[in-house]
Write a protein that holds these residues in place. Structure first.
Motif, PDB file in Angstrom:
ATOM      1  N   ASP A  95      49.653   4.803  17.780  1.00  0.00           N
ATOM      2  CA  ASP A  95      48.048   4.612  17.744  1.00  0.00           C
ATOM      3  C   ASP A  95      47.694   3.633  18.590  1.00  0.00           C
ATOM      4  O   ASP A  95      46.668   3.467  19.242  1.00  0.00           O
ATOM      5  N   GLY A  96      48.586   2.449  18.713  1.00  0.00           N
ATOM      6  CA  GLY A  96      48.209   1.283  19.374  1.00  0.00           C
ATOM      7  C   GLY A  96      48.240   1.847  20.955  1.00  0.00           C
ATOM      8  O   GLY A  96      47.523   1.600  21.908  1.00  0.00           O
ATOM      9  N   MET A 121      51.946   9.226  16.825  1.00  0.00           N
ATOM     10  CA  MET A 121      52.422   8.896  15.488  1.00  0.00           C
ATOM     11  C   MET A 121      51.622   7.739  14.886  1.00  0.00           C
ATOM     12  O   MET A 121      51.790   6.483  15.221  1.00  0.00           O
ATOM     13  N   ASN A 123      50.419   5.227  12.518  1.00  0.00           N
ATOM     14  CA  ASN A 123      50.616   4.465  11.160  1.00  0.00           C
ATOM     15  C   ASN A 123      49.729   3.382  10.808  1.00  0.00           C
ATOM     16  O   ASN A 123      50.106   2.513  10.089  1.00  0.00           O
ATOM     17  N   ILE A 125      48.904   0.698  12.301  1.00  0.00           N
ATOM     18  CA  ILE A 125      49.585  -0.514  12.397  1.00  0.00           C
ATOM     19  C   ILE A 125      50.284  -0.830  13.964  1.00  0.00           C
ATOM     20  O   ILE A 125      50.624   0.365  14.357  1.00  0.00           O
ATOM     21  N   TYR A 126      50.556  -1.919  14.263  1.00  0.00           N
ATOM     22  CA  TYR A 126      51.521  -2.270  15.297  1.00  0.00           C
ATOM     23  C   TYR A 126      52.864  -2.373  14.677  1.00  0.00           C
ATOM     24  O   TYR A 126      52.991  -3.306  14.185  1.00  0.00           O
ATOM     25  N   GLY A 127      53.874  -1.413  14.813  1.00  0.00           N
ATOM     26  CA  GLY A 127      54.973  -1.597  14.008  1.00  0.00           C
ATOM     27  C   GLY A 127      55.941  -2.659  15.099  1.00  0.00           C
ATOM     28  O   GLY A 127      56.404  -3.711  14.318  1.00  0.00           O
TER      29      GLY A 127
HETATM   30 MG   LIG Z   1      51.412   2.095  15.119  1.00  0.00          MG
END
Ligand SMILES: [Mg+2]
Ligand SMILES: Cc1ncc(C[n+]2csc(CCOP(=O)(O)OP(=O)(O)O)c2C)c(N)n1
Ligand code: SF4
Lengths: 287, 585
Positions: A95-96, A121, A123, A125-127
């Protein structure tokens, strides 16, 4: 294309290093099954991966692939497909990657309607960088860089796609394996840019947008009798911020993909051994 | 050298200066005369001063000079801007009926032609520039009929009536001057020949070279002065099954070209100024994924937006060193318009043979200059295509490991790995900007890292051995004075040699088209008493390289006004530098 391709043929021999339970496992499995199910094989498939935990998918899948620069996966996929209309192109990222650093490309890839599939994908968040807010994080989602939450509304990627003139907009959930695979398959089969936002939970850094949350809140559009060819109905579900949906929101049945619009049909890798036969005509133009 | 004529038309941007100049240049070319043009244009669409200068001779011409013989002045500013180039024998065409009072120095010949009225007589005021061209023909004793073909080319699409009106307008201009002025004392008499020349600029030559080389995919984002490459390819590349796509920015353009290249197409992007900065983000990925690609930088004046329509050779260090980390690239800088064509073809071959990005560096001056050449200068039969180590279904097996996996980054003696493109059976592999092993899989293993870095640099060593990295040479090879240049200064330098010779000064000129790898000039520099490096930038980026290579201090001629060198100006500067001390640093 051989008919005996199995989805495991799309698996590389690298063991994923995603955290156990990460949504990306399910997302990737569904993609591999969808590719196999639609009659593709690794040698005629090109996967472009972004940068992030999600971007590692290029390593774990087996196909022609490029793991590129953060946010630029869509332009790479665009180039592959334009040069090789005969190749199946699938672009995947976070998403980022897609809605922050690559947001500009997203808008234009959607508009161009190149015949490829884009799996985000998401989520929220920045995983990979260990838990900072992403463009889809909730406005009160506390992270190391947003201790009180971002205090700004999340991007609605589906609405962004719709506003950019998308011909196929869908959303799926990594853990609903069958539906996820079906939806990605529909995106692959779509004549044009098939966009799927996948809820792919990060079990390590996001304790809000969890498996349980999606399981409890997800409304399946197919069960709800939604008609993806109905633009107004699509607008309704896409702009509905009260619920989370899975399914194909919108599909333009009259979609004409880029290569048909522009007459780009050749395999551009094939060229003569010297200048083209009539090339002196190019010179004579300058008389 | 035969008598040359220096002609210009000037006015405001939006006055149609470019197309007027181009029509005259084409007419001269059709008459078998050589032409070299220069456009001194402003960045605003309307309001700025703009001019189109032509130097023409029956001999080859490669530069403009600081002299104007015939000037078509649509504004007073055109006259003021060019006062120091006008001389006693100059003729200035202007329209006395227009509101401005032309102030033309007495010693020059003022040729007052009612351009607008005559144009209206021919069918419309819009044709006043064409009336002026007819007037210029009368002054230069140049048959007005030579304009016809150029007018047909320019206006043919608008219908035969428009073409005929323009031809009539030109004749009215010619007749008016012949009836009202006796200008034979000026002595202009343009000889014609039976030679057939083509007239084109550097960007057209790059575009044509790309098509000849089999480039099939071009992605770009408009920016002066690179856009005309994209415009040239659009509409032509399709004839060969290719495509041009206008990306949303340069970040995207280079990534699209990367995609095209990974898919097996000869792919290219071109940009300038800030565009090359954006592309730098992806440059390292192109290089480390060992993707063949041609990245063209048509340099313009920087930094930042700088002087976007002005000349500069300021990006050499960027091409050599741009991007974080260390990775090889080739840097090729064509030295003339014909070389723009040949070096583009060579760039595509280098890129594929060594699976390495090639920077093709041109500049604004070359991109807008139109010059005549015999068509054989672009002999398509001489074009060679070398796609390097491309494998197919039959040869791919040699490069599979024991697990049947394709070794896309196989460590080889020459550093070059096999290349499989999508669709090749068993060739599937990943490429990545991460450091990787032979299979393209991420690694941080120390030995693997060193092997891959060394392998990539070994490609350069191989290329250095296998390819010609020769310079071009002009003047007296035994002269004590050596002038070194790169890029587009070559033509002006070659012409400067003529002026220097007149003053009894012998010079050896070395013009270098290869920046990396580049020829080693140590011997040449050591053999000379004086070494001068000429370039269009403030700091002497190429001079620094020469000093670095040869461990010798050199003299420098730097121009960063935004205007290219003229031959006569260069001759003077070289004379001055020869008398000067080598600067201590
Ligand atoms: Mg992400
Ligand atoms: C130009 C650039 N800036 C920053 C980074 C660092 N970075 C790597 S991944 C990432 C964000 C990843 O988030 P997302 O795209 O959501 O992927 P996820 O890890 O969540 O799957 C960032 C900021 C980078 N690689 N490149
Ligand atoms: S950090 Fe989150 S997104 Fe990354 S692998 Fe672990 S669970 Fe998945």
């Amino acid at each position: 294309m051989s008919s005996d391709v199995r989805f495991t043929d799309f698996k590389s021999d690298k063991q994923p290093t995603w955290c156990p339970g990460c949504g990306d496992f399910g997302t990737m499995n569904g993609m591999m099954k969808a590719l196999a199910e639609t009659g593709n094989d690794p040698d005629n498939t090109f996967v472009v991966a972004g940068i992030g935990c999600s971007g590692k998918i290029g390593t774990y899948m087996h196909s022609y692939a490029l793991h590129g620069v953060h946010g630029r996966a869509l332009p790479v996929g665009t180039g592959v497909k334009m040069a090789r209309p005969d190749i199946e192109v699938m672009v995947a990222g976070g998403d980022g990657d897609g809605y922050s650093i690559g947001a500009g490309h997203f808008v234009h890839a959607v508009r161009r309607n190149v015949d490829m599939t884009y799996v985000v994908m998401d989520n929220r968040i920045y995983g990979l960088t260990k838990g900072q807010a992403s463009p889809t994080s909730r406005s009160d989602f506390e992270t190391s860089t947003t201790p009180e939450g971002p205090k700004q509304p999340p991007v609605n990627p589906l609405a962004l796609a719709l506003a950019s003139g998308a011909s196929f907009i869908a959303q799926s959930f990594a853990s609903d394996a069958l539906r996820h695979q079906e939806i990605v398959q529909q995106a692959i089969e779509h004549d044009g840019f098939g966009f799927v936002n996948v809820f792919s939970p990060c079990v390590t850094f996001n304790d809000v947008d969890t498996y349980d949350y999606f399981r409890d809140n997800l409304v399946d559009l197919e069960e709800a009798g939604h008609d993806p060819s109905d633009y107004e109905a699509a607008k309704g579900v896409i702009l509905d911020s009260e619920k989370e949906y899975q399914g194909v929101m919108y599909q333009d049945e009259n979609s004409v993909p880029y290569h048909e619009q522009h007459g780009v049909t050749e395999n551009m890798s094939e060229i003569p051994d010297g200048a083209p036969e009539d090339a002196m005509d190019l010179v004579r133009e300058f008389y | 050298m035969a008598e040359d004529l220096n002609w210009a038309v000037g006015g405001e941007a939006g006055d149609g200066i470019d197309s007027t100049g181009k029509i005259f240049a084409q007419a001269l070319s059709r008459a078998g005369r050589h032409v070299f043009t220069s456009k001194d244009f402003a960045s605003r669409i309307r309001g700025g001063y703009t001019a189109y200068k032509i130097r023409t001779s029956v001999d080859d011409v490669q530069s403009v000079v600081d002299r104007l013989d015939v000037l078509v002045a649509l504004t007073q500013r055109t006259i003021d801007e060019n006062l120091d180039e006008l001389h006693e024998g100059s003729a200035v065409i202007y329209d006395g009926e227009r509101s401005w009072e032309a102030e033309i120095p007495d010693e020059m010949t003022a040729v007052d032609v009612p351009l607008k009225s005559l144009a209206e007589e021919a069918g419309g005021a819009i044709m006043r520039n064409v009336v002026a061209l007819g007037a210029a023909c009368a002054i230069a004793n140049f048959d007005v009929e030579y304009l016809d073909e150029a007018l047909e080319k320019r206006f043919g699409g608008k219908g035969s009536k428009i073409v005929e009106n323009n031809k009539a307008a030109a004749r009215l201009g010619e007749e008016y001057v012949e009836e009202n002025y006796d200008l034979d004392h000026l002595g202009y008499d343009l000889e014609t020949t039976d030679n057939d020349y083509v007239l084109l600029n550097g960007n057209e030559a790059i575009g044509m070279g790309a098509l000849a080389a089999g480039c099939r995919f071009y992605a770009g984002y408009p920016i002066t002065p690179a856009t005309t490459i994209m415009e040239y390819l659009t509409g032509r590349i399709e004839e060969y099954g290719g495509h041009v796509v206008q990306a949303e920015d340069e970040l995207s353009a280079i990534n699209m070209a990367l995609g095209g290249a990974r898919a097996g197409a000869r792919s290219m992007t071109a940009t300038s100024g800030a565009g090359i900065d954006l592309m730098t983000e992806t440059f390292g990925l192109v290089a480390t994924s060992e993707t063949p690609m041609v990245i063209c930088d048509v340099q313009r004046s920087g930094p930042s937006t700088g002087m976007p329509t002005k000349q500069e050779q300021g990006d050499l260090n960027m091409a050599l060193y741009g991007g974080h980390g260390e990775v090889p690239r080739f840097v090729v800088a064509p030295t003339s318009i014909t070389e723009c064509f040949w070096k583009t073809i060579e760039a595509f071959n280098l890129a594929e043979k060594y699976q390495t990005p090639v920077f093709l560096i041109s500049d604004l001056a070359m991109s807008v200059t139109e010059q005549t050449f015999p068509p054989e200068a672009f002999d398509m039969d001489a074009v060679e295509i070398d796609r390097g180590k491309l494998v197919d279904d039959d040869t791919v097996d040699e490069w599979l490991d024991e697990g049947g996996r394709f070794r896309a980054h196989a460590v080889t003696d020459d550093g070059v790995s096999p290349r499989a493109i999508p669709g090749t059976t068993d060739g599937a592999h990943m490429s990545t900007g991460l450091e990787h092993d032979e299979l393209g899989r991420r690694t941080e293993d120390q030995d693997e890292r060193v092997r891959q870095v060394d392998k990539r640099y070994r490609k350069v060593e191989t290329a250095q051995e296998r390819e010609d990295w020769e310079y071009r040479e002009f003047g007296d090879p035994d002269a004590d004075s050596l002038v070194i240049s790169w890029g587009s200064n070559e033509g002006a330098l070659v012409e400067a040699l003529g002026y220097l010779e007149e003053d009894g000064i012998d010079v050896r000129v070395i013009s270098v088209p290869y920046i990396f790898p580049r020829p080693d000039l140590t011997e040449e520099v050591e053999a000379a008493d004086d070494v001068i490096v000429v370039e269009c930038n403030a700091t002497g980026q190429f001079a620094d390289l020469i000093e670095h290579d040869t461990l010798t201090r050199v003299k420098r001629i730097n121009k960063y006004t935004g205007v290219r060198f003229n031959a006569d100006e260069l001759a003077e500067e070289i004379t001055d530098q020869l008398a000067a001390e080598v600067p201590a640093k």
